[in-house]
Design an enzyme around this catalytic site. Structure first.
Site, PDB file in Angstrom:
ATOM      1  N   ASP A  30      -3.121  -0.791   2.893  1.00 24.77           N
ATOM      2  CA  ASP A  30      -2.642  -0.040   1.737  1.00 24.77           C
ATOM      3  C   ASP A  30      -3.412  -0.500   0.491  1.00 24.77           C
ATOM      4  O   ASP A  30      -3.620  -1.699   0.275  1.00 24.77           O
ATOM      5  CB  ASP A  30      -1.141  -0.263   1.549  1.00 24.77           C
ATOM      6  CG  ASP A  30      -0.533   0.764   0.607  1.00 24.77           C
ATOM      7  OD1 ASP A  30       0.285   1.577   1.071  1.00 24.77           O
ATOM      8  OD2 ASP A  30      -0.880   0.763  -0.598  1.00 24.77           O
ATOM      9  N   ILE A  31      -3.811   0.464  -0.323  1.00 19.12           N
ATOM     10  CA  ILE A  31      -4.618   0.168  -1.506  1.00 19.12           C
ATOM     11  C   ILE A  31      -3.792  -0.547  -2.591  1.00 19.12           C
ATOM     12  O   ILE A  31      -4.361  -1.203  -3.476  1.00 19.12           O
ATOM     13  CB  ILE A  31      -5.234   1.483  -2.052  1.00 19.12           C
ATOM     14  CG1 ILE A  31      -6.500   1.213  -2.841  1.00 19.12           C
ATOM     15  CG2 ILE A  31      -4.237   2.295  -2.855  1.00 19.12           C
ATOM     16  CD1 ILE A  31      -7.306   2.475  -3.122  1.00 19.12           C
ATOM     17  N   ASN A  87       8.687   6.794   4.282  1.00 17.92           N
ATOM     18  CA  ASN A  87       9.365   7.492   3.190  1.00 17.92           C
ATOM     19  C   ASN A  87       9.299   8.996   3.416  1.00 17.92           C
ATOM     20  O   ASN A  87       8.278   9.520   3.866  1.00 17.92           O
ATOM     21  CB  ASN A  87       8.709   7.144   1.854  1.00 17.92           C
ATOM     22  CG  ASN A  87       8.850   5.682   1.504  1.00 17.92           C
ATOM     23  OD1 ASN A  87       9.898   5.078   1.747  1.00 17.92           O
ATOM     24  ND2 ASN A  87       7.809   5.086   0.943  1.00 17.92           N
ATOM     25  N   VAL A  96       2.215  10.634  -0.660  1.00 17.07           N
ATOM     26  CA  VAL A  96       1.143  11.256   0.119  1.00 17.07           C
ATOM     27  C   VAL A  96       1.810  12.035   1.250  1.00 17.07           C
ATOM     28  O   VAL A  96       2.534  11.459   2.079  1.00 17.07           O
ATOM     29  CB  VAL A  96       0.162  10.208   0.684  1.00 17.07           C
ATOM     30  CG1 VAL A  96      -0.938  10.904   1.484  1.00 17.07           C
ATOM     31  CG2 VAL A  96      -0.451   9.370  -0.440  1.00 17.07           C
ATOM     32  N   HIS A 100       3.217   8.681   7.321  1.00 14.62           N
ATOM     33  CA  HIS A 100       2.583   7.373   7.504  1.00 14.62           C
ATOM     34  C   HIS A 100       3.667   6.329   7.625  1.00 14.62           C
ATOM     35  O   HIS A 100       4.677   6.362   6.924  1.00 14.62           O
ATOM     36  CB  HIS A 100       1.649   7.044   6.340  1.00 14.62           C
ATOM     37  CG  HIS A 100       2.231   7.297   4.986  1.00 14.62           C
ATOM     38  ND1 HIS A 100       2.302   8.552   4.435  1.00 14.62           N
ATOM     39  CD2 HIS A 100       2.783   6.458   4.075  1.00 14.62           C
ATOM     40  CE1 HIS A 100       2.866   8.477   3.234  1.00 14.62           C
ATOM     41  NE2 HIS A 100       3.181   7.214   2.997  1.00 14.62           N
ATOM     42  N   HIS A 102       4.545   2.661   6.933  1.00 12.59           N
ATOM     43  CA  HIS A 102       4.174   1.431   6.232  1.00 12.59           C
ATOM     44  C   HIS A 102       4.528   0.252   7.137  1.00 12.59           C
ATOM     45  O   HIS A 102       5.618   0.217   7.719  1.00 12.59           O
ATOM     46  CB  HIS A 102       5.009   1.262   4.951  1.00 12.59           C
ATOM     47  CG  HIS A 102       4.727   2.244   3.873  1.00 12.59           C
ATOM     48  ND1 HIS A 102       3.908   1.961   2.807  1.00 12.59           N
ATOM     49  CD2 HIS A 102       5.176   3.511   3.673  1.00 12.59           C
ATOM     50  CE1 HIS A 102       3.867   3.004   1.987  1.00 12.59           C
ATOM     51  NE2 HIS A 102       4.634   3.960   2.483  1.00 12.59           N
TER      52      HIS A 102
HETATM   53  P1  AMP Z   1       4.286   6.744   0.123  1.00  7.72           P
HETATM   54  O1  AMP Z   1       4.669   6.411  -1.305  1.00  7.72           O
HETATM   55  O2  AMP Z   1       5.289   6.342   1.132  1.00  7.72           O
HETATM   56  O3  AMP Z   1       3.846   8.192   0.258  1.00  7.72           O
HETATM   57  O4  AMP Z   1       3.038   5.834   0.427  1.00  7.72           O
HETATM   58  C1  AMP Z   1       1.740   6.185   0.129  1.00  7.72           C
HETATM   59  C2  AMP Z   1       0.931   4.924   0.174  1.00  7.72           C
HETATM   60  O5  AMP Z   1      -0.438   5.253   0.259  1.00  7.72           O
HETATM   61  C3  AMP Z   1       1.100   4.040  -1.056  1.00  7.72           C
HETATM   62  O6  AMP Z   1       1.605   2.768  -0.680  1.00  7.72           O
HETATM   63  C4  AMP Z   1      -0.315   3.962  -1.633  1.00  7.72           C
HETATM   64  O7  AMP Z   1      -0.610   2.701  -2.186  1.00  7.72           O
HETATM   65  C5  AMP Z   1      -1.160   4.283  -0.424  1.00  7.72           C
HETATM   66  N1  AMP Z   1      -2.462   4.848  -0.703  1.00  7.72           N
HETATM   67  C6  AMP Z   1      -2.746   5.897  -1.509  1.00  7.72           C
HETATM   68  N2  AMP Z   1      -4.063   6.142  -1.520  1.00  7.72           N
HETATM   69  C7  AMP Z   1      -4.621   5.231  -0.683  1.00  7.72           C
HETATM   70  C8  AMP Z   1      -5.960   4.962  -0.261  1.00  7.72           C
HETATM   71  N3  AMP Z   1      -7.003   5.683  -0.700  1.00  7.72           N
HETATM   72  N4  AMP Z   1      -6.164   3.944   0.590  1.00  7.72           N
HETATM   73  C9  AMP Z   1      -5.133   3.205   1.035  1.00  7.72           C
HETATM   74  N5  AMP Z   1      -3.855   3.413   0.694  1.00  7.72           N
HETATM   75  C10 AMP Z   1      -3.602   4.406  -0.162  1.00  7.72           C
END
Ligand code: AMP
Length: 120
Positions: A30-31, A87, A96, A100, A102
């Site tokens: 995760d970024i 989520n 996003v 996914h 986590h």
């Molecule tokens: P959610 O809030 O459950 O939709 O989680 C989305 C996750 O994607 C967040 O924890 C972000 O930090 C992660 N995220 C968004 N863009 C990227 C990326 N380019 N590379 C890695 N993680 C990302």
């Protein structure tokens, strides 16, 4: 569904720290990590939210958990423990819209996970 940033990661159009890949899924760091270990396991076939899964996705969703477990074992934190979170939609903080899982580990994780006051 419209393409998300995760499709671009799957297609290698943008960089990511990819830690695992197989026919059905991809895992990458995760970024914006919320724990010392924080990665995402995503299906290669995009599904917007948990609300959009159906019977045909039964194996695919199970596969995400099997991949998470496999990575946890390979990285050596399975016995210590970890948390998986998916989520769904706005109130849960989904940002996003490509499902996914986590996976968070590497420190004791508080419970409940939210910091705002729970009003029931
Ligand atoms: P959610 O809030 O459950 O939709 O989680 C989305 C996750 O994607 C967040 O924890 C972000 O930090 C992660 N995220 C968004 N863009 C990227 C990326 N380019 N590379 C890695 N993680 C990302």
């Amino acid at each position: 569904m419209s393409e998300t940033i995760f499709t671009k990661i799957i297609n290698r159009e943008i960089p990511a720290d990819i830690i695992y890949e197989d026919d059905l899924c991809l895992a990458f760091s995760d970024i914006n990590p919320q724990a010392p270990i924080h990665f995402l396991v995503i299906p290669k076939r995009p599904i917007a939210t948990l609300n959009d899964i159906s019977e045909v996705d039964r194996e695919l969703v199970g596969h995400l958990f099997l991949a998470a477990k496999k990575i946890a074992e390979e990285k050596g934190f399975a016995d210590e423990g970890y948390r998986t979170v998916m989520n769904c939609n706005e109130s849960a903080g989904q940002t996003v819209f490509h499902i996914h899982l986590h996976v968070l580990a590497g420190k004791p994780l508080g419970w409940p996970p939210y910091t705002d006051k729970l009003k029931v």
